[in-house]
Design a protein around this motif. Structure first.
Motif, short mmCIF file in Angstrom:
data_model
loop_
_atom_site.label_atom_id
_atom_site.label_comp_id
_atom_site.label_asym_id
_atom_site.label_seq_id
_atom_site.Cartn_x
_atom_site.Cartn_y
_atom_site.Cartn_z
N ASP A 130 0.81 -1.22 0.00
CA ASP A 130 0.00 0.00 0.00
C ASP A 130 0.84 1.28 0.00
OD1 ASP A 130 0.58 -0.99 2.71
OD2 ASP A 130 -0.46 0.81 3.39
N ASN A 168 1.55 -5.84 -11.44
CA ASN A 168 1.79 -6.04 -12.87
C ASN A 168 3.31 -6.16 -13.02
OD1 ASN A 168 1.24 -6.09 -15.69
ND2 ASN A 168 1.91 -3.97 -15.80
N HIS A 196 -0.94 -3.12 -8.66
CA HIS A 196 -2.16 -2.84 -9.42
C HIS A 196 -2.88 -1.61 -8.85
CE1 HIS A 196 -1.87 -6.60 -11.55
NE2 HIS A 196 -1.92 -7.31 -10.44
N THR A 197 -3.33 -0.73 -9.74
CA THR A 197 -4.19 0.37 -9.28
C THR A 197 -5.65 -0.09 -9.28
OG1 THR A 197 -4.07 1.20 -11.56
CG2 THR A 197 -2.68 2.29 -9.94
N ASN A 198 -6.02 -0.82 -10.32
CA ASN A 198 -7.34 -1.48 -10.36
C ASN A 198 -7.10 -2.96 -10.54
OD1 ASN A 198 -9.15 0.91 -10.34
ND2 ASN A 198 -8.05 1.39 -12.23
N SER A 199 -7.01 -3.67 -9.42
CA SER A 199 -6.61 -5.07 -9.48
C SER A 199 -7.67 -5.95 -10.15
CB SER A 199 -6.34 -5.60 -8.07
OG SER A 199 -6.00 -6.97 -8.12
N PRO A 200 -7.24 -6.88 -11.01
CA PRO A 200 -8.18 -7.83 -11.60
C PRO A 200 -8.54 -8.95 -10.63
CG PRO A 200 -5.97 -8.24 -12.44
CD PRO A 200 -5.87 -7.04 -11.55
N TYR A 201 -7.89 -8.94 -9.45
CA TYR A 201 -8.09 -10.02 -8.48
C TYR A 201 -8.60 -9.48 -7.15
CZ TYR A 201 -4.72 -11.78 -11.87
OH TYR A 201 -4.06 -12.10 -13.03
N PHE A 202 -9.36 -10.33 -6.45
CA PHE A 202 -9.82 -9.94 -5.12
C PHE A 202 -9.96 -11.17 -4.24
CE2 PHE A 202 -13.40 -9.81 -2.14
CZ PHE A 202 -12.96 -8.80 -1.29
#
Length: 268
Positions: A130, A168, A196-202
């Motif tokens: 973070d 990334n 990642h700023t907008n992560s594809p994972y959660f």
């Protein structure tokens, strides 16, 4: 210049010290990092200053973390030492939050990493994701391949999944052994990791993702319904549209995240 410095210094095997001495590679790396005075930069393992010195030319202050007190004695004699904020500590247990002041929200981290600590260090740094803007590291070629590997590929494993969950990752430069002193037995790769700023994972709980991947890849020759049987029934896997007859290396990061979230819900 850096080769002359190397001749006056004896690298210690226990710290995995292989110093980058090729000037063209040094210049390319500095150009890629592109340091700015308005940024907080931290170097892990400055060594004999191959990257430290040229990067200091762009900064008022550079934070360095170095475990070897002999290296720090060496750096104290360098003209750029006054620009360094030095921590003589182990990078794998260092608290990176301690270096940030109110002036900076994020930190940029770089280094020519000792290969014997690279994996454990990366996993440690993810705890501070973070506050990290980006990371640029020199890795052993095998480690770099593991970082970027995709499902079904030879090097795909836990490190691939956890690293790509957070960042990334891009391979930037291939560095041959002869560009270092002493010459290592492996090739090296310079890599960028950008959170990642907008992560594809959660996932609800990253510890569950870690636990599932550990179970799966400890038994990577087994199919999932066997390697994960303590965590999921065959029915659970089918419900998530995951083939229970596949092996760990055939499951995507998104699917591992689905498994982690399913386990989280089961344990609530």
């Amino acid at each position: 210049m850096i080769i002359k410095k190397y001749k006056k210094f004896f690298p210690l095997k226990r710290y995995g010290q292989n110093f980058l001495v090729n000037q063209e590679s040094i210049q390319n790396i500095v150009k890629i990092i592109n340091p700015k005075k308005t940024q907080a930069l931290l170097e892990i393992g400055p060594g004999l200053g191959a990257l430290t010195q040229p990067i200091c030319e762009f900064l008022d202050k550079l934070i360095v973390v170095e475990i070897d007190p002999n290296i720090l004695l060496f750096l104290k004699k360098c003209i750029f030492f006054y620009k360094l904020q030095v921590y003589c500590q182990d990078a794998v247990s260092f608290n990176y939050r301690n270096v940030l002041c109110s002036k900076y929200k994020y930190i940029r981290i770089f280094g020519n990493l000792p290969y014997n600590i690279s994996t454990s260090l990366i996993l440690h740094l993810f705890q501070y994701i973070d506050i990290i803007q980006d990371m640029h590291f020199m890795f052993q070629k095998e480690v770099a391949k593991r970082l970027v590997a995709m499902p079904g590929e030879k090097y795909y494993g836990r490190l691939s999944i956890i690293s790509q969950y957070y960042c990334n990752i891009k391979i930037l430069l291939n560095i041959p052994p002869q560009y270092f002193k002493p010459i290592p037995k492996v090739h090296s790769i310079f890599v960028n990791l950008t959170p990642h700023t907008n992560s594809p994972y959660f996932v609800y709980n990253i510890n569950l993702l870690t636990s599932i991947t550990k179970n799966a890849f400890q038994n990577r020759r087994k199919i999932l319904r066997h390697s994960l049987k303590k965590l999921f029934s065959e029915r659970d896997l089918i419900k998530l549209k995951i083939n229970p007859n596949l092996r760990a290396e055939n499951i995507s990061i998104i699917q591992y995240c689905q498994l982690a979230n399913q386990l989280y819900k089961k344990n609530k």
